[in-house]
Scaffold this motif. Sequence first.
Motif, short mmCIF file in Angstrom:
data_model
loop_
_atom_site.label_atom_id
_atom_site.label_comp_id
_atom_site.label_asym_id
_atom_site.label_seq_id
_atom_site.Cartn_x
_atom_site.Cartn_y
_atom_site.Cartn_z
N ASP A 158 4.63 0.73 -7.00
CA ASP A 158 4.08 1.63 -7.94
C ASP A 158 5.40 2.55 -8.31
N TYR A 159 6.04 2.95 -7.21
CA TYR A 159 7.11 4.07 -7.28
C TYR A 159 8.31 3.60 -8.02
N LYS A 160 8.53 2.11 -7.87
CA LYS A 160 9.74 1.51 -8.60
C LYS A 160 9.46 1.28 -9.95
N GLU A 161 8.27 1.11 -10.27
CA GLU A 161 7.72 0.92 -11.61
C GLU A 161 7.80 2.15 -12.42
N ASN A 162 7.32 3.13 -11.74
CA ASN A 162 7.23 4.41 -12.36
C ASN A 162 8.58 4.90 -12.78
N ASP A 163 9.47 4.74 -11.49
CA ASP A 163 11.00 5.18 -11.77
C ASP A 163 11.70 4.53 -13.06
N MET A 167 5.64 17.38 -6.83
CA MET A 167 6.21 17.01 -5.27
C MET A 167 7.04 18.18 -4.67
N GLY A 168 6.73 18.26 -3.37
CA GLY A 168 7.46 19.17 -2.92
C GLY A 168 9.12 19.25 -2.94
N ALA A 169 9.62 20.37 -2.95
CA ALA A 169 11.16 20.54 -3.06
C ALA A 169 11.80 19.66 -1.98
N GLY A 170 12.88 18.76 -2.42
CA GLY A 170 13.54 18.14 -1.49
C GLY A 170 12.80 16.70 -0.89
N TYR A 171 11.64 16.62 -1.74
CA TYR A 171 11.14 15.26 -1.08
C TYR A 171 11.73 14.13 -2.05
N GLN A 172 12.13 12.84 -1.41
CA GLN A 172 12.82 11.92 -2.14
C GLN A 172 11.90 10.61 -1.52
N VAL A 173 11.65 9.83 -2.42
CA VAL A 173 11.04 8.39 -1.80
C VAL A 173 12.26 7.54 -1.85
N VAL A 174 12.24 6.80 -0.64
CA VAL A 174 13.38 5.83 -0.78
C VAL A 174 12.57 4.43 -0.43
N TYR A 175 12.90 3.68 -1.55
CA TYR A 175 12.63 2.40 -1.82
C TYR A 175 12.77 1.45 -0.51
N GLY A 176 14.00 1.34 -0.05
CA GLY A 176 14.26 0.58 1.11
C GLY A 176 13.28 0.97 2.29
N ASP A 177 12.95 2.07 2.62
CA ASP A 177 12.35 2.46 3.70
C ASP A 177 10.68 2.11 3.43
N LEU A 178 10.38 2.23 2.14
CA LEU A 178 8.86 1.79 2.00
C LEU A 178 8.73 0.33 2.26
N ASP A 220 10.68 -1.77 3.84
CA ASP A 220 10.80 -2.14 5.12
C ASP A 220 9.42 -1.77 6.26
N LEU A 221 8.96 -0.79 5.69
CA LEU A 221 7.75 -0.55 6.36
C LEU A 221 6.59 -1.36 6.04
N ALA A 222 6.64 -1.65 4.77
CA ALA A 222 5.51 -2.71 4.27
C ALA A 222 5.64 -4.06 5.30
N GLY A 223 6.87 -4.33 5.16
CA GLY A 223 6.93 -5.89 5.77
C GLY A 223 6.97 -5.63 7.41
N ALA A 224 7.21 -4.60 7.93
CA ALA A 224 6.82 -4.35 9.47
C ALA A 224 5.57 -4.30 9.82
N PHE A 225 4.59 -3.69 8.88
CA PHE A 225 3.29 -3.43 9.27
C PHE A 225 2.77 -4.75 9.05
N SER A 226 3.01 -5.68 7.83
CA SER A 226 2.58 -6.97 7.71
C SER A 226 3.03 -8.10 8.74
N SER A 227 4.29 -7.98 9.11
CA SER A 227 4.63 -9.00 10.10
C SER A 227 4.09 -8.57 11.80
N GLU A 228 3.88 -7.50 12.04
CA GLU A 228 3.28 -7.02 13.11
C GLU A 228 1.91 -7.41 13.26
N SER A 229 1.23 -7.37 12.14
CA SER A 229 -0.13 -7.43 12.11
C SER A 229 -0.36 -8.76 12.63
#
Length: 99
Positions: A80-85, A1-12, A14-23
């Motif tokens: 998946d990110y959480k499990e891998n972490d 992965m690129g330098a400075g790249y960080q996955v933020v679980y909460g953002d993922l 929140d985004l998953a919840g937003a897409f699901s509810s808004e659909s």
Amino acid sequence: MGAGYQVVYGDLGDLAGAFSSESGEFAGLRPRMAPPPVDGGDATVDAGIAAVLSLFASLNAGISKAMGEHGTKLRECHDDYKENDSDVVALYNKVIGEA
């Protein structure tokens, strides 16, 4: 992965919840986007109006389905990110414990 790249679980999450509810919200707009056709006074006009309204309903259904699928994929990515972490932490603890 690129330098400075960080996955933020909460953002993922929140985004998953937003897409699901808004659909669901977007799917709920279908009756307003495709109301029952009106009588245009001519069979050809009536058929054209019905075809356009049917197209709007189909587009709404397709978009809301795609949004829901994106929400599911984002949730899977989060998990998946959480499990891998967790796996990395467990491996680190095992290596340190054996050292």
